[in-house]
Enzyme design. Structure first.
Site, mmCIF file in Angstrom:
data_model
loop_
_atom_site.group_PDB
_atom_site.id
_atom_site.type_symbol
_atom_site.label_atom_id
_atom_site.label_comp_id
_atom_site.label_asym_id
_atom_site.label_seq_id
_atom_site.Cartn_x
_atom_site.Cartn_y
_atom_site.Cartn_z
ATOM 1 N N LYS A 110 37.682 46.563 38.706
ATOM 2 C CA LYS A 110 39.004 46.280 38.146
ATOM 3 C C LYS A 110 39.412 47.446 37.228
ATOM 4 O O LYS A 110 39.153 48.605 37.572
ATOM 5 C CB LYS A 110 39.010 44.916 37.468
ATOM 6 C CG LYS A 110 38.522 43.820 38.422
ATOM 7 C CD LYS A 110 38.699 42.428 37.900
ATOM 8 C CE LYS A 110 38.179 41.431 38.924
ATOM 9 N NZ LYS A 110 38.433 40.039 38.508
ATOM 10 N N GLU A 153 44.887 39.137 41.533
ATOM 11 C CA GLU A 153 45.488 39.755 40.346
ATOM 12 C C GLU A 153 46.662 40.643 40.727
ATOM 13 O O GLU A 153 47.655 40.716 39.991
ATOM 14 C CB GLU A 153 44.415 40.546 39.591
ATOM 15 C CG GLU A 153 43.369 39.643 38.967
ATOM 16 C CD GLU A 153 42.085 40.352 38.580
ATOM 17 O OE1 GLU A 153 41.185 39.676 38.064
ATOM 18 O OE2 GLU A 153 41.972 41.572 38.795
#
Length: 250
Positions: free
Chosen positions: A11, A96
């Protein structure tokens, strides 16, 4: 026989120096065969990853890309440039990206085509919210995401690609779908691929589970017939934890 994949998704974590330190810590310790180890990292870290992977059994993944090769798209990442760097995979459709950046199924389909055109492979993410699961809509939602994501992709290309099932309620929450729950949905996805393509394509495509995967639960998850690996968040950022995951079958 499908080769298992343990894919880390960092991420928006680690800078190039931290990436180099991580790579030094895992050097010479990854499995040479039987398991494919992958790290998905922020774009600023990919140069370090690609240099390291030349001498180590590590595949590389970008966490996103645009669906055009070049142009006036400030801040986006070119799939052609990623391919030129030697990147193997691109993660697309992560919840996300959908939630925070408004990515649609159409966007994800365009990206999948761009990735394949540039001789990389997409890792196509899908997953349901807790509300959708409790309402009994999980299967239709997830299979709909897959159907939209693979439109126009050939059976040959899809067979080489990767699908990652990540129930949104189990990402970064500490909650994990049970191994049986994960297997159930991964099997549904494989059946959906068979209905869209054929049984041979469905048998070849690798489908991962993601959502609080860690060394303590990886063996149970990997014991399931249809689960071909894990897309791992937090547990992939520590070298010892990532090595334990990558060497789960030893």
């Amino acid at each position: 026989m499908r080769t298992p994949i343990i894919a880390g998704n960092w991420k928006m974590n680690k800078n190039p120096q931290e990436t180099q330190e991580f790579l030094e810590a895992i050097k010479g310790k990854l499995p040479e065969s039987g398991v494919e180890a992958v790290i998905g990292a922020p774009a600023i870290d990919l140069n370090a990853l690609t240099w390291f992977s030349k001498d180590e059994p590590l595949k590389t993944a970008a966490e996103n890309c645009y669906f055009e090769d070049a142009g006036a798209f400030t801040g986006e990442t070119s799939p052609k440039a990623l391919s030129d760097m030697g990147i193997d995979y691109v993660i697309i459709g992560h919840s996300e990206r959908r939630q925070y950046f408004g990515e649609t199924d159409e966007d994800i389909n365009k990206k999948a085509h761009a990735i394949l055109k540039n001789n990389m492979l997409p890792m196509i993410c899908c997953g349901e919210t807790l509300e959708q699961r409790e309402a009994g809509d999980a299967e239709s939602w997830v299979t709909g995401q897959i159907e939209n994501a693979v439109k126009g992709i050939s059976a040959e290309d899809l067979a080489k690609s990767v699908i990652a099932y990540e129930p949104i309620w189990a990402i970064g929450t500490g909650k994990t779908a049970t191994a049986d729950q994960a297997q159930e949905m991964v099997h549904v996805i494989r059946e959906k691929v068979a209905s869209l393509y054929d049984a041979d394509t469905a048998d070849k495509v690798r489908i991962l589970y993601g959502g609080s995967v860690k060394p303590a639960n990886v063996k149970e998850l990997m014991s399931k017939e249809d689960i071909d690996g894990g897309l791992v968040g937090g547990a992939s950022m520590d070298p010892e934890s990532f090595l334990a995951l990558a060497n789960f079958n030893k």
